[in-house]
Motif scaffolding. Structure first.
Motif, PDB file in Angstrom:
ATOM      1  N   ALA A   1       0.836  -1.204   0.000  1.00 47.82           N
ATOM      2  CA  ALA A   1       0.000   0.000   0.000  1.00 47.82           C
ATOM      3  C   ALA A   1       0.872   1.257   0.000  1.00 47.82           C
ATOM      4  O   ALA A   1       0.554   2.243  -0.687  1.00 47.82           O
ATOM      5  N   GLN A   2       1.970   1.247   0.743  1.00 50.36           N
ATOM      6  CA  GLN A   2       2.879   2.397   0.766  1.00 50.36           C
ATOM      7  C   GLN A   2       3.519   2.609  -0.610  1.00 50.36           C
ATOM      8  O   GLN A   2       3.645   3.745  -1.072  1.00 50.36           O
ATOM      9  N   VAL A   3       3.914   1.513  -1.246  1.00 54.02           N
ATOM     10  CA  VAL A   3       4.525   1.618  -2.575  1.00 54.02           C
ATOM     11  C   VAL A   3       3.513   2.160  -3.579  1.00 54.02           C
ATOM     12  O   VAL A   3       3.822   3.061  -4.378  1.00 54.02           O
ATOM     13  N   ASN A   4       2.285   1.647  -3.541  1.00 57.67           N
ATOM     14  CA  ASN A   4       1.240   2.136  -4.452  1.00 57.67           C
ATOM     15  C   ASN A   4       0.933   3.607  -4.213  1.00 57.67           C
ATOM     16  O   ASN A   4       0.712   4.369  -5.161  1.00 57.67           O
ATOM     17  N   ARG A   5       0.921   4.019  -2.945  1.00 58.65           N
ATOM     18  CA  ARG A   5       0.686   5.428  -2.622  1.00 58.65           C
ATOM     19  C   ARG A   5       1.810   6.297  -3.189  1.00 58.65           C
ATOM     20  O   ARG A   5       1.557   7.364  -3.763  1.00 58.65           O
ATOM     21  N   ALA A   6       3.055   5.842  -3.050  1.00 60.24           N
ATOM     22  CA  ALA A   6       4.195   6.606  -3.575  1.00 60.24           C
ATOM     23  C   ALA A   6       4.111   6.730  -5.093  1.00 60.24           C
ATOM     24  O   ALA A   6       4.374   7.804  -5.652  1.00 60.24           O
ATOM     25  N   LEU A   7       3.717   5.652  -5.771  1.00 56.80           N
ATOM     26  CA  LEU A   7       3.583   5.712  -7.230  1.00 56.80           C
ATOM     27  C   LEU A   7       2.469   6.667  -7.653  1.00 56.80           C
ATOM     28  O   LEU A   7       2.629   7.412  -8.626  1.00 56.80           O
ATOM     29  N   SER A   8       1.363   6.661  -6.910  1.00 54.29           N
ATOM     30  CA  SER A   8       0.282   7.591  -7.255  1.00 54.29           C
ATOM     31  C   SER A   8       0.679   9.035  -6.945  1.00 54.29           C
ATOM     32  O   SER A   8       0.279   9.960  -7.659  1.00 54.29           O
ATOM     33  N   GLN A   9       1.501   9.243  -5.913  1.00 53.07           N
ATOM     34  CA  GLN A   9       1.991  10.594  -5.631  1.00 53.07           C
ATOM     35  C   GLN A   9       2.932  11.068  -6.729  1.00 53.07           C
ATOM     36  O   GLN A   9       2.988  12.271  -7.020  1.00 53.07           O
ATOM     37  N   MET A  10       3.669  10.161  -7.353  1.00 51.81           N
ATOM     38  CA  MET A  10       4.506  10.536  -8.490  1.00 51.81           C
ATOM     39  C   MET A  10       3.644  11.053  -9.630  1.00 51.81           C
ATOM     40  O   MET A  10       4.011  12.002 -10.317  1.00 51.81           O
ATOM     41  N   GLU A  11       2.505  10.399  -9.814  1.00 47.25           N
ATOM     42  CA  GLU A  11       1.601  10.801 -10.898  1.00 47.25           C
ATOM     43  C   GLU A  11       0.980  12.170 -10.649  1.00 47.25           C
ATOM     44  O   GLU A  11       0.838  12.969 -11.568  1.00 47.25           O
ATOM     45  N   ASP A  12       0.598  12.449  -9.392  1.00 45.41           N
ATOM     46  CA  ASP A  12      -0.065  13.732  -9.120  1.00 45.41           C
ATOM     47  C   ASP A  12       0.902  14.850  -8.701  1.00 45.41           C
ATOM     48  O   ASP A  12       0.475  15.962  -8.408  1.00 45.41           O
ATOM     49  N   GLY A  13       2.195  14.554  -8.662  1.00 47.20           N
ATOM     50  CA  GLY A  13       3.185  15.592  -8.411  1.00 47.20           C
ATOM     51  C   GLY A  13       3.469  15.903  -6.953  1.00 47.20           C
ATOM     52  O   GLY A  13       4.146  16.885  -6.658  1.00 47.20           O
ATOM     53  N   THR A  14       2.991  15.083  -6.018  1.00 48.70           N
ATOM     54  CA  THR A  14       3.234  15.355  -4.598  1.00 48.70           C
ATOM     55  C   THR A  14       4.292  14.431  -4.005  1.00 48.70           C
ATOM     56  O   THR A  14       4.536  14.475  -2.805  1.00 48.70           O
ATOM     57  N   TYR A  15       4.931  13.613  -4.848  1.00 45.39           N
ATOM     58  CA  TYR A  15       5.951  12.680  -4.368  1.00 45.39           C
ATOM     59  C   TYR A  15       7.194  13.447  -3.922  1.00 45.39           C
ATOM     60  O   TYR A  15       7.599  14.426  -4.531  1.00 45.39           O
ATOM     61  N   GLY A  16       7.795  12.987  -2.828  1.00 46.47           N
ATOM     62  CA  GLY A  16       9.034  13.583  -2.349  1.00 46.47           C
ATOM     63  C   GLY A  16       8.837  14.735  -1.392  1.00 46.47           C
ATOM     64  O   GLY A  16       9.802  15.384  -1.006  1.00 46.47           O
ATOM     65  N   LEU A  17       7.597  14.976  -0.994  1.00 45.35           N
ATOM     66  CA  LEU A  17       7.303  16.031  -0.028  1.00 45.35           C
ATOM     67  C   LEU A  17       6.823  15.403   1.270  1.00 45.35           C
ATOM     68  O   LEU A  17       6.058  14.444   1.258  1.00 45.35           O
ATOM     69  N   ASP A  18       7.276  15.959   2.387  1.00 42.49           N
ATOM     70  CA  ASP A  18       6.907  15.440   3.698  1.00 42.49           C
ATOM     71  C   ASP A  18       5.394  15.540   3.884  1.00 42.49           C
ATOM     72  O   ASP A  18       4.782  16.579   3.571  1.00 42.49           O
ATOM     73  N   ALA A  19       4.783  14.496   4.393  1.00 41.98           N
ATOM     74  CA  ALA A  19       3.330  14.448   4.566  1.00 41.98           C
ATOM     75  C   ALA A  19       2.839  15.446   5.608  1.00 41.98           C
ATOM     76  O   ALA A  19       1.703  15.917   5.521  1.00 41.98           O
ATOM     77  N   GLU A  20       3.661  15.769   6.585  1.00 45.35           N
ATOM     78  CA  GLU A  20       3.248  16.690   7.653  1.00 45.35           C
ATOM     79  C   GLU A  20       3.592  18.142   7.322  1.00 45.35           C
ATOM     80  O   GLU A  20       2.751  19.015   7.387  1.00 45.35           O
ATOM     81  N   SER A  21       4.856  18.376   6.992  1.00 46.46           N
ATOM     82  CA  SER A  21       5.316  19.757   6.828  1.00 46.46           C
ATOM     83  C   SER A  21       5.311  20.223   5.387  1.00 46.46           C
ATOM     84  O   SER A  21       5.335  21.442   5.144  1.00 46.46           O
ATOM     85  N   GLY A  22       5.318  19.317   4.433  1.00 49.73           N
ATOM     86  CA  GLY A  22       5.357  19.692   3.027  1.00 49.73           C
ATOM     87  C   GLY A  22       6.752  20.036   2.523  1.00 49.73           C
ATOM     88  O   GLY A  22       6.918  20.384   1.361  1.00 49.73           O
ATOM     89  N   GLU A  23       7.756  19.950   3.392  1.00 49.20           N
ATOM     90  CA  GLU A  23       9.121  20.253   2.954  1.00 49.20           C
ATOM     91  C   GLU A  23       9.679  19.092   2.134  1.00 49.20           C
ATOM     92  O   GLU A  23       9.254  17.947   2.295  1.00 49.20           O
TER      93      GLU A  23
END
Length: 192
Positions: free
Chosen positions: A81-103
């Protein structure tokens, strides 16, 4: 995701896709053992027609192995589930940003754990493991002074030397020659 170069994103995506393929292969292999993809019954798991003549330890071993497999499946399911979430975040452009702070999460951290959602500083605290086993909450305390008697009677017979005491008398599988036994005991005393 603008802090990551396109080549870094491709490298991370390849790592995530490889991990996803490995996890899905695990679940496909396990599902192939059952007709409907669900867990096998105890009879299917151990191949026995009846458990009537089995030793309880055999059933316990089978139960332990099934529970271990279920725990591993649960853990690997969360990882998938974590891997699938990371792949979907790559698609929507939010991958690589901290979930809490956004940094931005540093590339080195993403390279080590491609499915992470947090920087090292923002990793949520996990519940600490209990310091003592939960069974101790219902156990009664040993009697007051347990073990003190052994210390005060040092050198006297205690149950720890019981086998040695019995062995000195011999056993039924051999005949006892008192003379030979005495000589052997003397030799043992010399060696000590």
């Amino acid at each position: 995701m603008n802090h990551l170069k396109p080549s870094q994103i491709e490298q991370l995506k390849a790592a995530l896709l490889e991990e996803k393929a490995e996890l899905e292969a695990h679940f496909e292999l396990n599902a192939a053992h059952t007709e409907d993809g669900g867990p096998a019954t105890m009879q299917e798991a151990d191949g026995e027609l009846s458990s009537y003549d089995n030793h309880p330890a055999d059933a316990a071993t089978t139960t332990f192995e099934r529970e271990r497999d279920m725990a591993l499946d649960e853990k690997l399911g969360k990882k998938l589930a974590q891997v699938n979430r990371a792949l979907s975040q790559m698609e929507d452009g939010t991958y690589g940003l901290d979930a809490e702070s956004g940094e931005p999460i540093p590339f080195e951290r993403l390279e080590a754990i491609p499915s992470t959602r947090h920087t090292v500083q923002n990793v949520p605290d996990r519940d600490p493991a209990p310091e003592r086993p939960v069974e101790e909450q219902v156990m009664t305390l040993p009697p007051k002074g347990a073990g003190e008697g052994r210390q005060s009677h040092a050198g006297r017979f205690d149950d720890a030397g019981a086998w040695q005491a019995v062995e000195d008398y011999g056993n039924a599988s051999r005949t006892v020659d008192p003379q030979a036994e005495a000589e052997a005991a003397n030799e043992m005393e010399k060696l000590r």
